[in-house]
Motif scaffolding. Structure first.
Motif, mmCIF file in Angstrom:
data_model
loop_
_atom_site.group_PDB
_atom_site.id
_atom_site.type_symbol
_atom_site.label_atom_id
_atom_site.label_comp_id
_atom_site.label_asym_id
_atom_site.label_seq_id
_atom_site.Cartn_x
_atom_site.Cartn_y
_atom_site.Cartn_z
ATOM 1 N N ILE A 15 90.266 29.853 77.667
ATOM 2 C CA ILE A 15 90.975 28.966 78.596
ATOM 3 C C ILE A 15 90.463 27.546 78.377
ATOM 4 C CG2 ILE A 15 91.446 28.388 81.003
ATOM 5 C CD1 ILE A 15 91.056 31.325 81.708
ATOM 6 N N GLN A 16 91.405 26.636 78.144
ATOM 7 C CA GLN A 16 91.080 25.223 78.007
ATOM 8 C C GLN A 16 91.851 24.446 79.068
ATOM 9 O OE1 GLN A 16 91.366 23.565 74.041
ATOM 10 N NE2 GLN A 16 91.099 25.605 73.154
ATOM 11 N N ASN A 17 91.161 23.503 79.684
ATOM 12 C CA ASN A 17 91.777 22.678 80.715
ATOM 13 C C ASN A 17 91.814 21.238 80.227
ATOM 14 O OD1 ASN A 17 92.778 21.655 83.079
ATOM 15 N ND2 ASN A 17 90.916 21.960 84.259
ATOM 16 N N HIS A 18 92.993 20.776 79.811
ATOM 17 C CA HIS A 18 93.162 19.415 79.300
ATOM 18 C C HIS A 18 93.766 18.468 80.331
ATOM 19 C CE1 HIS A 18 93.330 20.576 74.732
ATOM 20 N NE2 HIS A 18 92.259 21.043 75.335
ATOM 21 N N GLN A 19 93.889 18.894 81.563
ATOM 22 C CA GLN A 19 94.563 18.077 82.567
ATOM 23 C C GLN A 19 93.597 17.677 83.680
ATOM 24 O OE1 GLN A 19 95.504 19.121 86.026
ATOM 25 N NE2 GLN A 19 93.967 20.708 85.689
ATOM 26 N N LYS A 20 93.977 16.628 84.385
ATOM 27 C CA LYS A 20 93.171 16.139 85.499
ATOM 28 C C LYS A 20 94.026 15.956 86.760
ATOM 29 C CE LYS A 20 89.944 13.646 82.493
ATOM 30 N NZ LYS A 20 89.129 14.773 82.245
ATOM 31 N N LYS A 21 95.194 16.580 86.804
ATOM 32 C CA LYS A 21 96.112 16.434 87.933
ATOM 33 C C LYS A 21 95.682 17.272 89.132
ATOM 34 C CE LYS A 21 98.936 13.776 85.655
ATOM 35 N NZ LYS A 21 99.097 12.377 85.956
ATOM 36 N N ALA A 22 94.973 18.384 88.876
ATOM 37 C CA ALA A 22 94.561 19.269 89.963
ATOM 38 C C ALA A 22 93.281 19.989 89.562
ATOM 39 C CB ALA A 22 95.655 20.292 90.270
ATOM 40 N N LYS A 23 92.471 20.271 90.554
ATOM 41 C CA LYS A 23 91.269 21.068 90.323
ATOM 42 C C LYS A 23 91.700 22.535 90.260
ATOM 43 C CE LYS A 23 86.598 21.767 92.090
ATOM 44 N NZ LYS A 23 85.949 21.769 90.814
ATOM 45 N N CYS A 55 96.907 45.919 77.248
ATOM 46 C CA CYS A 55 96.454 44.987 76.213
ATOM 47 C C CYS A 55 94.990 44.610 76.428
ATOM 48 C CB CYS A 55 97.329 43.735 76.204
ATOM 49 S SG CYS A 55 99.024 44.047 75.690
ATOM 50 N N ALA A 56 94.211 45.550 76.936
ATOM 51 C CA ALA A 56 92.824 45.268 77.294
ATOM 52 C C ALA A 56 91.984 44.850 76.091
ATOM 53 C CB ALA A 56 92.195 46.487 77.970
ATOM 54 N N ASP A 57 92.342 45.295 74.904
ATOM 55 C CA ASP A 57 91.565 44.971 73.714
ATOM 56 C C ASP A 57 92.133 43.784 72.951
ATOM 57 O OD1 ASP A 57 89.830 47.094 74.229
ATOM 58 O OD2 ASP A 57 91.090 48.507 73.119
ATOM 59 N N SER A 58 93.053 43.072 73.540
ATOM 60 C CA SER A 58 93.732 41.972 72.864
ATOM 61 C C SER A 58 93.135 40.623 73.242
ATOM 62 C CB SER A 58 95.222 41.992 73.220
ATOM 63 O OG SER A 58 95.807 43.200 72.828
ATOM 64 N N ASP A 59 93.395 39.643 72.405
ATOM 65 C CA ASP A 59 92.925 38.277 72.611
ATOM 66 C C ASP A 59 94.112 37.385 72.969
ATOM 67 O OD1 ASP A 59 90.543 39.320 71.709
ATOM 68 O OD2 ASP A 59 90.648 38.378 69.743
ATOM 69 N N ILE A 60 93.856 36.441 73.872
ATOM 70 C CA ILE A 60 94.900 35.514 74.305
ATOM 71 C C ILE A 60 94.252 34.181 74.662
ATOM 72 C CG2 ILE A 60 94.795 36.208 76.740
ATOM 73 C CD1 ILE A 60 97.927 36.000 76.724
ATOM 74 N N SER A 61 95.013 33.114 74.531
ATOM 75 C CA SER A 61 94.501 31.808 74.950
ATOM 76 C C SER A 61 95.447 31.190 75.968
ATOM 77 C CB SER A 61 94.316 30.873 73.759
ATOM 78 O OG SER A 61 95.553 30.419 73.280
ATOM 79 N N LEU A 62 94.847 30.413 76.854
ATOM 80 C CA LEU A 62 95.580 29.698 77.890
ATOM 81 C C LEU A 62 95.171 28.238 77.839
ATOM 82 C CD1 LEU A 62 97.312 29.498 80.493
ATOM 83 C CD2 LEU A 62 95.254 30.174 81.772
ATOM 84 N N LEU A 63 96.162 27.372 77.761
ATOM 85 C CA LEU A 63 95.935 25.932 77.791
ATOM 86 C C LEU A 63 96.596 25.370 79.029
ATOM 87 C CD1 LEU A 63 95.102 23.169 76.579
ATOM 88 C CD2 LEU A 63 97.270 23.217 75.299
ATOM 89 N N LEU A 64 95.810 24.703 79.866
ATOM 90 C CA LEU A 64 96.310 23.992 81.041
ATOM 91 C C LEU A 64 96.399 22.525 80.657
ATOM 92 C CD1 LEU A 64 94.036 25.762 83.648
ATOM 93 C CD2 LEU A 64 96.431 26.280 83.146
ATOM 94 N N THR A 65 97.564 21.947 80.830
ATOM 95 C CA THR A 65 97.762 20.593 80.350
ATOM 96 C C THR A 65 98.622 19.791 81.327
ATOM 97 O OG1 THR A 65 98.379 19.356 78.365
ATOM 98 C CG2 THR A 65 99.784 21.213 78.946
ATOM 99 N N ASP A 66 99.036 18.606 80.905
ATOM 100 C CA ASP A 66 99.893 17.759 81.730
ATOM 101 C C ASP A 66 101.257 17.618 81.061
ATOM 102 O OD1 ASP A 66 99.559 15.903 79.644
ATOM 103 O OD2 ASP A 66 98.051 14.761 80.738
ATOM 104 N N ASP A 67 102.143 16.880 81.688
ATOM 105 C CA ASP A 67 103.504 16.748 81.165
ATOM 106 C C ASP A 67 103.556 16.060 79.802
ATOM 107 O OD1 ASP A 67 104.576 18.074 83.314
ATOM 108 O OD2 ASP A 67 105.466 16.288 84.254
ATOM 109 N N ASP A 68 102.714 15.053 79.583
ATOM 110 C CA ASP A 68 102.735 14.359 78.290
ATOM 111 C C ASP A 68 102.394 15.315 77.150
ATOM 112 O OD1 ASP A 68 103.460 11.930 79.388
ATOM 113 O OD2 ASP A 68 101.406 11.148 79.459
ATOM 114 N N GLU A 69 101.344 16.109 77.327
ATOM 115 C CA GLU A 69 100.922 17.003 76.244
ATOM 116 C C GLU A 69 101.936 18.124 76.023
ATOM 117 O OE1 GLU A 69 96.985 19.236 74.467
ATOM 118 O OE2 GLU A 69 96.995 18.721 76.583
#
Length: 151
Positions: free
Chosen positions: A5-13, A32-46
């Motif tokens: 999980i990556q957090n690239h935004q500053k709009k909300a905690k 899918c317990a043995d699977s890998d996934i990524s989550l990116l939290l970003t803003d509208d520009d990105e």
């Protein structure tokens, strides 16, 4: 199971540990317990840049997902599910408009993105496929919260 999980935004905690627990619970429930996934939290520009680069759209959306289970190279590492990208800025507007907590909106978008990765499609010409995805969204939201999602 690896969850990035990556957090690239500053709009909300955002409580990243809560999101990680939710994603882990969802992955267990969809086998899918043995699977890998990524989550990116970003803003509208990105997310607009990602939309433009990969989907040819020059506007922000609330969520985009990229499945590694489809396409020419899908068999290389079947344990990699894909990426979910959420614009927290859009999620904030949508949550306010719907009168729901931001956490509920983020969980719904996480579920929505995960289901796209797994092959569910709400834009399919067959209305049964759309209904199937909506039913699964409701089921997974209830799993996380213990109350139904009010669409």
């Amino acid at each position: 199971m690896a969850i990035s999980i990556q957090n690239h935004q500053k709009k909300a905690k955002i409580d990243l540990r809560r999101l990680r627990r939710a994603l882990k619970k969802l992955l267990l429930h969809v086998d899918c317990a043995d699977s890998d996934i990524s989550l990116l939290l970003t803003d509208d520009d990105e997310i607009t840049g990602i939309n433009e680069r990969y989907l040819g759209r020059n506007y922000p959306t609330n969520v985009i997902s990229f499945s590694f289970l489809e396409g020419e190279y899908s068999g290389i590492n079947p344990g990699l599910l894909g990426d979910v990208v959420i614009s927290v800025e859009t999620a904030l507007r949508d949550a306010e408009k719907g009168g729901i907590p931001l956490e509920d909106e983020l969980d719904f978008l996480l579920i929505h993105g995960l289901l796209h990765i797994l092959g569910y499609d709400h834009e399919h010409p067959d209305p049964d496929r759309t209904q199937e995805m909506q039913k699964k969204e409701q089921e997974l939201f209830f799993l996380l919260h213990g109350y139904p999602l009010d669409l």
